[in-house]
Motif scaffolding. Structure first.
Motif, PDB file in Angstrom:
ATOM      1  N   TRP A  52       0.849  -1.196   0.000  1.00 30.56           N
ATOM      2  CA  TRP A  52       0.000   0.000   0.000  1.00 30.56           C
ATOM      3  C   TRP A  52       0.884   1.245   0.000  1.00 30.56           C
ATOM      4  CZ3 TRP A  52      -3.852  -1.674   4.425  1.00 30.56           C
ATOM      5  CH2 TRP A  52      -4.846  -2.497   3.874  1.00 30.56           C
ATOM      6  N   LEU A 268     -18.975  -0.602   1.399  1.00 27.96           N
ATOM      7  CA  LEU A 268     -17.703  -1.225   1.071  1.00 27.96           C
ATOM      8  C   LEU A 268     -16.761  -1.084   2.257  1.00 27.96           C
ATOM      9  CD1 LEU A 268     -17.307   0.343  -2.496  1.00 27.96           C
ATOM     10  CD2 LEU A 268     -18.450  -1.790  -1.868  1.00 27.96           C
ATOM     11  N   VAL A 269     -16.294  -2.205   2.780  1.00 32.00           N
ATOM     12  CA  VAL A 269     -15.289  -2.151   3.850  1.00 32.00           C
ATOM     13  C   VAL A 269     -13.972  -2.766   3.390  1.00 32.00           C
ATOM     14  CG1 VAL A 269     -16.968  -2.101   5.725  1.00 32.00           C
ATOM     15  CG2 VAL A 269     -16.071  -4.299   4.945  1.00 32.00           C
ATOM     16  N   GLY A 270     -14.001  -3.439   2.259  1.00 30.53           N
ATOM     17  CA  GLY A 270     -12.773  -3.966   1.670  1.00 30.53           C
ATOM     18  C   GLY A 270     -12.290  -3.007   0.596  1.00 30.53           C
ATOM     19  N   ALA A 271     -11.016  -2.726   0.598  1.00 29.74           N
ATOM     20  CA  ALA A 271     -10.469  -1.796  -0.384  1.00 29.74           C
ATOM     21  C   ALA A 271      -9.579  -2.553  -1.362  1.00 29.74           C
ATOM     22  CB  ALA A 271      -9.673  -0.708   0.321  1.00 29.74           C
ATOM     23  N   PRO A 272     -10.067  -2.819  -2.573  1.00 29.16           N
ATOM     24  CA  PRO A 272      -9.256  -3.555  -3.533  1.00 29.16           C
ATOM     25  C   PRO A 272      -8.101  -2.684  -4.056  1.00 29.16           C
ATOM     26  CG  PRO A 272     -11.286  -2.814  -4.564  1.00 29.16           C
ATOM     27  CD  PRO A 272     -11.376  -2.426  -3.115  1.00 29.16           C
ATOM     28  N   PRO A 275      -9.637  -0.360  -8.652  1.00 27.04           N
ATOM     29  CA  PRO A 275     -11.053  -0.057  -8.407  1.00 27.04           C
ATOM     30  C   PRO A 275     -11.976  -1.160  -8.924  1.00 27.04           C
ATOM     31  CG  PRO A 275      -9.928   1.829  -9.388  1.00 27.04           C
ATOM     32  CD  PRO A 275      -8.982   0.665  -9.487  1.00 27.04           C
ATOM     33  N   HIS A 276     -13.137  -1.275  -8.300  1.00 30.02           N
ATOM     34  CA  HIS A 276     -14.175  -2.152  -8.831  1.00 30.02           C
ATOM     35  C   HIS A 276     -14.599  -1.631 -10.208  1.00 30.02           C
ATOM     36  CE1 HIS A 276     -14.690  -4.169  -5.003  1.00 30.02           C
ATOM     37  NE2 HIS A 276     -14.872  -3.019  -4.386  1.00 30.02           N
TER      38      HIS A 276
ATOM     39  N   SER B 278     -14.855   4.369 -12.869  1.00 25.37           N
ATOM     40  CA  SER B 278     -15.113   3.816 -11.539  1.00 25.37           C
ATOM     41  C   SER B 278     -14.534   4.685 -10.427  1.00 25.37           C
ATOM     42  CB  SER B 278     -14.489   2.431 -11.455  1.00 25.37           C
ATOM     43  OG  SER B 278     -14.968   1.770 -10.322  1.00 25.37           O
ATOM     44  N   VAL B 281     -12.310   3.345  -4.136  1.00 30.76           N
ATOM     45  CA  VAL B 281     -12.933   2.919  -2.879  1.00 30.76           C
ATOM     46  C   VAL B 281     -12.338   3.664  -1.680  1.00 30.76           C
ATOM     47  CG1 VAL B 281     -13.260   0.962  -1.324  1.00 30.76           C
ATOM     48  CG2 VAL B 281     -13.612   0.675  -3.776  1.00 30.76           C
ATOM     49  N   PHE B 282     -11.036   3.956  -1.726  1.00 28.61           N
ATOM     50  CA  PHE B 282     -10.413   4.625  -0.580  1.00 28.61           C
ATOM     51  C   PHE B 282     -11.058   5.986  -0.305  1.00 28.61           C
ATOM     52  CE2 PHE B 282      -6.960   1.518  -0.862  1.00 28.61           C
ATOM     53  CZ  PHE B 282      -6.655   1.344   0.483  1.00 28.61           C
ATOM     54  N   ILE B 285     -14.108   5.144   1.731  1.00 29.95           N
ATOM     55  CA  ILE B 285     -13.858   4.513   3.029  1.00 29.95           C
ATOM     56  C   ILE B 285     -13.262   5.484   4.043  1.00 29.95           C
ATOM     57  CG2 ILE B 285     -12.245   2.892   4.113  1.00 29.95           C
ATOM     58  CD1 ILE B 285     -12.955   0.853   2.019  1.00 29.95           C
TER      59      ILE B 285
END
Lengths: 355, 355
Positions: A52, A268-272, A275-276, B278, B281-282, B285
């Motif tokens: 990360w 969403l609590v999972g961060a891929p 992006p999705h 898209s 997600v971050f 979150i």
């Protein structure tokens, strides 16, 4: 200063190995804790390997910490020596902004202080986490544990996995009369099923693995939907109040958005890492549906979660490991070969590596 | 039966042209309306050209209707001959589901009946819209208009553009102390600026066109942000409670998500033909931010909006056109060459096309 035995990564490409360092001398408002157990979270692995972004090394992961108070500062009133306590993903925050004042330290305007790989508020030193036998933490970030002593190892994962699910379930009012979906049955998802069921919601597990059905029902799910089966999904169209998606791999969100009823929310609590695929706008507009993100929980809510779990007898399903097994545990975690969380028995931290 | 003069598309590729047909004889609960004005919405054009899937032809668009009651059925008590009334995007819904019972007919579980290109509830005939001089509507879907008679043409766009913005502004509590962004200054956006300002919010227009600044401030915006200017956007980071995005062309949502504060919501009311890129997600979150969709508004809320606008002297900024100018108006609309809504003066419907 207290000599602390730990496991650390010395670089992004080296395995975790024994490492010793000194913890700070407790200040008047600090709590010193002998760590008994530490859960193993995917974030630990991502950070140890700099997945990360670049991490600071040596890196001591671990933010699902359960231990016993060994000393308290002069001004600490909430804890005393011998208390069982927990420490989660944060050990501090700015304490000056509105989110901090509101007990939402995870959303601190100036950035929360993570339990590892973060800068301490005062010294700016790199924080070192719970893969260690001792830690010193500002009392505001220490949680009381009222579970039975025998359950302490299985309590550890509540400090990250538990609160990560509890917080959105509370925020979006899971409870009696609500149909709640949990997507994915891993370390996060299995906590979501247990907690949402204890809240009184009608819990449905959505999984790609038909083999997880029995386990999901044992954990509290009333129904299981195999998300790759379009017919099964169609039977649940527009019927969920809330869906918490724990899957941290990019995937199509639209089939889950279609499961939401009017005003329903997909959290969403999972961060891929990537992006999705982009969710369609019509799916949102035609039923005023919402997509949201949620990140762990604040300190007051984490305490509430621990108390709730103690009251309802909720702990994590765990596999206990020795500290020296951590690199193997990471390999197994990457293959989802764990039901559902590894927890390190910190009494083993000084064992020889070959053991 | 009433002979009705209208403009219709006979296929996806033919321009609108004069067309006559018979409206149904009013039933006991119907209101018959002589149409005075009809606003021109992008949806009209999309439907006339089958751009949202195949339309039924002949297709008479128009769902921003203002008129005068010409007759009422025996059981109609809310309206009398001579009343000024409005009809928006819906003329009926199933009247049996929970959303209908809740006055959220736009989210009817069985599908609302659109004012055009939709199936009537009973006869299943194709509905024909407001580019016509007469319409017969179930009384529940007729709105009272209390604006001054001189304002009636400019009231017409409230029935779609107005409610499309009013509903999310109410749902997500725009008002004093709230910082509200409106993205895009077109037919929808200019209504959003006016309404949010009247609600007492601190309104900021986000636009790609620096030239729209003066107009935005005249309409009620306190600030204007040119969204292509990263420095301007950076000054507003994490500061908005609510952003309503009216842009119906796919674009990057992340810069707008970054403008939201903790628990802020980005509401999409424009539906692009292709999905937006898209969102990350971050961004969601890390501040528990939300993305939502919203579609027009229910009948009770539409009445509330009309009353609110009458009280605050809010109408649309319009350019009046003759019925025969509709095809030219469509061409100009595609170039955003209108400030901010075309409204057809229905007294011109029988004029020769060459005029």
């Amino acid at each position: 200063m207290t000599l602390t035995h730990a496991y650390a990564a010395q670089s992004a490409t080296t395995p975790l190995a024994p490492f010793t360092f000194e913890r700070r001398t407790p200040t008047a408002r600090d709590v010193a804790i002998d760590i008994l157990y530490c859960g193993v979270c995917h974030s630990d692995l991502h950070t140890a390997k700099s997945e990360w972004g670049p991490s600071a090394y040596p890196c001591v992961p671990g933010h699902e910490i359960v231990g016993r108070v060994s000393a308290v500062g002069a001004e600490v009133s909430k804890f005393k020596v011998g208390d069982f306590v927990g420490v989660g993903c944060m050990v501090d925050s700015c304490q000056h902004c509105q989110p901090c004042a509101d007990g939402l330290e995870q959303y601190c305007d100036n950035g929360m202080t993570g339990t590892y790989n973060s800068e301490e508020q005062v010294s700016r030193a790199n924080t070192l986490g719970g893969y260690s036998d001792h830690i010193v933490v500002f009392e505001k970030f220490v949680l009381k544990i009222s579970h039975d002593e025998k359950a302490l190892a299985a309590v550890a994962p509540l400090l990250c996995a538990g609160i990560t699910l509890y917080s959105p379930l509370r925020q979006w009012q899971a409870g009696p009369g609500k149909k709640v979906g949990i997507v994915g049955l891993g370390g996060l998802g299995h906590m979501g099923v247990k907690i949402a069921a204890a809240m009184g919601a009608h819990v449905v597990l959505c999984t790609t693995s038909p083999g997880k059905s029995e386990d999901a029902k044992r954990l509290g799910a009333k129904e299981v939907v195999v998300s790759k089966n379009a017919d099964e999904m169609a039977r649940h169209l527009a019927s969920f109040d809330l869906i918490v998606n724990t899957v941290a791999v990019a995937h199509d969100l639209d089939p889950f958005i279609q499961l939401l009823k009017l005003d329903g929310t997909l959290v969403l609590v999972g961060a891929p890492g990537t992006p999705h695929p982009s969710p369609g706008v019509f799916g949102l507009i035609t039923k005023r549906r919402r997509i949201a993100g949620s990140m762990i929980g604040g300190i007051p809510e984490t305490q509430e979660m621990l108390d709730f779990c103690a009251k309802h007898g909720i702990v994590s399903d765990i596999e206990s490991i020795r500290m020296a097994q951590i690199n193997t545990a990471y390999e197994r975690m990457l293959k989802s070969d764990v039901k559902y969380r590894f927890v390190i028995d910190m009494a083993t931290v000084e064992e020889p590596v070959a053991a």
